[in-house]
Design a protein around this motif. Structure first.
Motif, PDB file in Angstrom:
ATOM      1  N   GLY A  38       0.842  -1.191   0.000  1.00 26.29           N
ATOM      2  CA  GLY A  38       0.000   0.000   0.000  1.00 26.29           C
ATOM      3  C   GLY A  38       0.878   1.243   0.000  1.00 26.29           C
ATOM      4  N   VAL A  39       0.251   2.404  -0.218  1.00 29.49           N
ATOM      5  CA  VAL A  39       1.004   3.651  -0.200  1.00 29.49           C
ATOM      6  C   VAL A  39       0.174   4.710   0.494  1.00 29.49           C
ATOM      7  N   ARG A  40       0.844   5.557   1.277  1.00 33.05           N
ATOM      8  CA  ARG A  40       0.137   6.614   2.011  1.00 33.05           C
ATOM      9  C   ARG A  40       0.534   7.995   1.511  1.00 33.05           C
ATOM     10  N   LEU A  41      -0.472   8.817   1.259  1.00 32.50           N
ATOM     11  CA  LEU A  41      -0.292  10.203   0.808  1.00 32.50           C
ATOM     12  C   LEU A  41      -1.028  11.154   1.758  1.00 32.50           C
ATOM     13  N   SER A  42      -0.552  12.399   1.810  1.00 31.86           N
ATOM     14  CA  SER A  42      -1.219  13.432   2.634  1.00 31.86           C
ATOM     15  C   SER A  42      -1.234  14.746   1.849  1.00 31.86           C
ATOM     16  N   PRO A  43      -2.130  14.858   0.862  1.00 27.98           N
ATOM     17  CA  PRO A  43      -2.080  15.972  -0.089  1.00 27.98           C
ATOM     18  C   PRO A  43      -2.194  17.370   0.516  1.00 27.98           C
ATOM     19  N   ILE A  44      -2.911  17.508   1.624  1.00 27.03           N
ATOM     20  CA  ILE A  44      -3.127  18.856   2.173  1.00 27.03           C
ATOM     21  C   ILE A  44      -2.641  18.964   3.613  1.00 27.03           C
ATOM     22  N   GLN A  45      -1.694  18.113   3.957  1.00 25.50           N
ATOM     23  CA  GLN A  45      -1.176  18.052   5.323  1.00 25.50           C
ATOM     24  C   GLN A  45      -0.036  19.057   5.492  1.00 25.50           C
ATOM     25  N   PRO A  46      -0.208  20.090   6.332  1.00 22.30           N
ATOM     26  CA  PRO A  46       0.851  21.093   6.499  1.00 22.30           C
ATOM     27  C   PRO A  46       1.920  20.718   7.521  1.00 22.30           C
ATOM     28  N   PHE A  47       1.682  19.659   8.291  1.00 18.03           N
ATOM     29  CA  PHE A  47       2.622  19.201   9.324  1.00 18.03           C
ATOM     30  C   PHE A  47       4.033  19.066   8.741  1.00 18.03           C
ATOM     31  N   ASN A  48       5.041  19.408   9.522  1.00 20.54           N
ATOM     32  CA  ASN A  48       6.439  19.379   9.081  1.00 20.54           C
ATOM     33  C   ASN A  48       6.734  20.428   8.012  1.00 20.54           C
ATOM     34  N   ASP A  49       5.986  21.561   8.098  1.00 16.35           N
ATOM     35  CA  ASP A  49       6.257  22.728   7.256  1.00 16.35           C
ATOM     36  C   ASP A  49       6.138  22.403   5.764  1.00 16.35           C
ATOM     37  N   MET A  50       5.101  21.648   5.435  1.00 21.67           N
ATOM     38  CA  MET A  50       4.914  21.219   4.046  1.00 21.67           C
ATOM     39  C   MET A  50       3.921  22.104   3.313  1.00 21.67           C
ATOM     40  N   ARG A  51       4.188  22.299   2.017  1.00 25.24           N
ATOM     41  CA  ARG A  51       3.254  23.029   1.165  1.00 25.24           C
ATOM     42  C   ARG A  51       3.480  22.642  -0.287  1.00 25.24           C
ATOM     43  N   ASP A  52       2.451  22.895  -1.071  1.00 22.87           N
ATOM     44  CA  ASP A  52       2.564  22.694  -2.512  1.00 22.87           C
ATOM     45  C   ASP A  52       1.764  23.804  -3.168  1.00 22.87           C
ATOM     46  N   SER A  53       2.231  24.303  -4.307  1.00 23.53           N
ATOM     47  CA  SER A  53       1.537  25.426  -4.949  1.00 23.53           C
ATOM     48  C   SER A  53       0.224  24.980  -5.581  1.00 23.53           C
ATOM     49  N   ASP A  54       0.082  23.673  -5.848  1.00 20.24           N
ATOM     50  CA  ASP A  54      -1.129  23.178  -6.500  1.00 20.24           C
ATOM     51  C   ASP A  54      -1.407  21.738  -6.048  1.00 20.24           C
ATOM     52  N   PRO A  55      -1.879  21.592  -4.800  1.00 17.25           N
ATOM     53  CA  PRO A  55      -2.090  20.228  -4.281  1.00 17.25           C
ATOM     54  C   PRO A  55      -3.015  19.397  -5.175  1.00 17.25           C
ATOM     55  N   GLU A  56      -4.043  20.005  -5.709  1.00 22.55           N
ATOM     56  CA  GLU A  56      -4.978  19.233  -6.538  1.00 22.55           C
ATOM     57  C   GLU A  56      -4.287  18.721  -7.800  1.00 22.55           C
ATOM     58  N   GLY A  57      -3.564  19.611  -8.480  1.00 23.26           N
ATOM     59  CA  GLY A  57      -2.860  19.199  -9.705  1.00 23.26           C
ATOM     60  C   GLY A  57      -1.792  18.160  -9.405  1.00 23.26           C
ATOM     61  N   THR A  58      -1.050  18.385  -8.310  1.00 19.77           N
ATOM     62  CA  THR A  58       0.021  17.453  -7.958  1.00 19.77           C
ATOM     63  C   THR A  58      -0.541  16.070  -7.661  1.00 19.77           C
ATOM     64  N   PHE A  59      -1.529  16.008  -6.774  1.00 21.35           N
ATOM     65  CA  PHE A  59      -1.936  14.690  -6.282  1.00 21.35           C
ATOM     66  C   PHE A  59      -2.903  13.965  -7.215  1.00 21.35           C
ATOM     67  N   THR A  60      -3.641  14.696  -8.060  1.00 23.69           N
ATOM     68  CA  THR A  60      -4.417  13.953  -9.060  1.00 23.69           C
ATOM     69  C   THR A  60      -3.454  13.278 -10.037  1.00 23.69           C
ATOM     70  N   ARG A  61      -2.381  13.969 -10.394  1.00 20.11           N
ATOM     71  CA  ARG A  61      -1.394  13.351 -11.289  1.00 20.11           C
ATOM     72  C   ARG A  61      -0.672  12.179 -10.594  1.00 20.11           C
ATOM     73  N   VAL A  62      -0.335  12.357  -9.324  1.00 22.98           N
ATOM     74  CA  VAL A  62       0.317  11.258  -8.594  1.00 22.98           C
ATOM     75  C   VAL A  62      -0.584  10.021  -8.603  1.00 22.98           C
ATOM     76  N   VAL A  63      -1.863  10.217  -8.351  1.00 21.59           N
ATOM     77  CA  VAL A  63      -2.775   9.064  -8.322  1.00 21.59           C
ATOM     78  C   VAL A  63      -2.891   8.440  -9.714  1.00 21.59           C
ATOM     79  N   GLU A  64      -2.904   9.264 -10.765  1.00 20.76           N
ATOM     80  CA  GLU A  64      -2.906   8.709 -12.132  1.00 20.76           C
ATOM     81  C   GLU A  64      -1.671   7.843 -12.376  1.00 20.76           C
ATOM     82  N   LEU A  65      -0.525   8.299 -11.847  1.00 23.64           N
ATOM     83  CA  LEU A  65       0.720   7.549 -12.034  1.00 23.64           C
ATOM     84  C   LEU A  65       0.727   6.258 -11.207  1.00 23.64           C
ATOM     85  N   LEU A  66       0.040   6.287 -10.058  1.00 24.55           N
ATOM     86  CA  LEU A  66       0.014   5.104  -9.185  1.00 24.55           C
ATOM     87  C   LEU A  66      -0.955   4.039  -9.687  1.00 24.55           C
TER      88      LEU A  66
END
Ligand code: PHB
Length: 360
Positions: A226-254
């Motif tokens: 299995g694989v675990r993702l946290s697309p909108i999790q800010p913990f550990n000072d995380m951010r992405d400029s486009d979480p929706e674009g990033t993680f929809t593509r990641v899921v397509e690749l998975l």
């Protein structure tokens, strides 16, 4: 057939799960300083064996993957020897347990690294906050950016850890690509500023995760990974400029990997807000072709509704599993729950660990 039910069985690859409740991966800091699981860990996990599936606490794949005191490892024989009684005790009670494979990336400190080296990361971007070391909290340092030529070694560390998990008697593995640790640091553009084939486009940022999954699947077969993702999790000072674009593509690749499940955490452990623009995670559920696990803040009613409504196939519970070893029975019967004691979450002995009572 009625709609899916939280308490109904689910076939997860080769595993017939008794119900849809999952014990979430929970850092409890009760391993030895050498990363060897302790005896009380076998009792703790065995007490929770009536979960449809147990996910182990995050387990370090290499000495350089360590970021917190007393977290277990799975890189050497002594650690495999410490995990074997844990998986054996869970199996003796009819449970199933996957090992969560973990590299913390920049969420570490020289005090926790071999030879006092800098933690490694996709890029030299220092996270805000403090590392937990054996000497107490210390500000995070600027990590060392991994060279492109070093990445095959990281993949090998995952492969070896996956083989060790097999030897230790686990039923599968979960690749931890969430919560601001190494693989998530590659996925999100706040922490990945690379100019090589592992940075820039989402396909490039997902490359290391896909290489790791390929290696781990080579050991276990796709239906035990299995694989675990946290697309909108800010913990550990995380951010992405486009979480929706990033993680929809990641899921397509998975999707083509045909993994056992995708595990998505709705938000963060302590986090009030989303990291970057929030989006409807239901979109990932609809995109994903396999078994979908959700997590964070569910209670009995919302978990039942999530499964019945098709929001998820499996629901992982964290804090509720700390305090309720027999959470599955309690929820089935709609019985009262024990109250968790946050003072004993991280570190210590059996108090607040193996002494929460069951119903009977
Ligand atoms: C933690 O030890 O605080 C921790 C570990 C793994 C996570 C999140 C938090 O995914």
């Amino acid at each position: 057939m009625s709609a899916a039910d939280l308490f109904s069985p689910l076939q997860l690859g080769p595993h017939a799960l008794a119900n849809r409740l999952v014990m979430a991966p929970l850092t409890r800091n009760r391993a030895g300083r050498d990363g060897v699981p302790t005896e009380m860990m076998a009792e703790y996990y065995a007490q929770r064996a009536s979960a449809g599936l147990i996910l182990s606490e995050a387990t370090c794949i290499a000495p350089t993957a360590v970021g917190y005191p007393y977290t277990p490892g799975i890189w050497n024989g002594a650690q495999v020897g410490g995990w074997a009684p844990v998986t054996g005790a869970v199996h003796a009670r009819g449970g199933r347990i996957f090992c969560q494979l973990w590299h913390v990336g920049r969420i570490s400190h020289p005090d926790l690294q071999p030879d006092g080296a800098l933690p490694v990361a996709p890029s030299a971007v220092r996270p805000e906050g403090q590392a937990m070391t054996y000497a107490g909290p210390r500000p995070y340092v600027t990590p060392r950016a991994l060279e492109t030529a070093e990445l095959p070694e990281i993949v090998d560390q995952y492969r070896i850890a996956a083989k060790n998990a097999l030897a230790a008697g686990f039923d599968g593995v979960e690749v931890h690509a969430a919560n601001g640790y190494l693989l998530d640091e590659f996925l999100r553009d706040g922490s990945n500023r690379r100019a090589d084939a592992y940075g820039g486009s989402v396909d490039n940022r997902a490359r290391l995760l896909l290489e790791v999954l390929d290696a781990v699947v080579g050991v276990w077969g796709a239906q035990r990974v299995g694989v675990r993702l946290s697309p909108i999790q800010p913990f550990n000072d995380m951010r992405d400029s486009d979480p929706e674009g990033t993680f929809t593509r990641v899921v397509e690749l998975l999707n083509p990997l045909d993994l056992a499940y995708l595990h998505v955490t709705r938000l963060g452990r302590d986090a009030p807000g989303a990291a970057g623009p929030a989006f409807d995670l239901g979109k990932l559920r609809r995109l994903w072709k396999g078994v979908y696990m959700t997590n964070h803040g569910y209670d009995r009613a919302s978990a039942m509704a999530a499964v019945a409504g098709g929001e998820a196939d499996l629901v992982a519970f964290g804090v509720l599993y700390i305090a309720n070893p027999d959470l599955a029975e309690r929820m089935r019967r709609d019985a009262p729950l024990n109250a968790p004691d946050p003072a004993t979450f991280y570190g210590g002995g059996e108090r607040g660990y193996t002494d929460y009572p069951c119903l009977d």
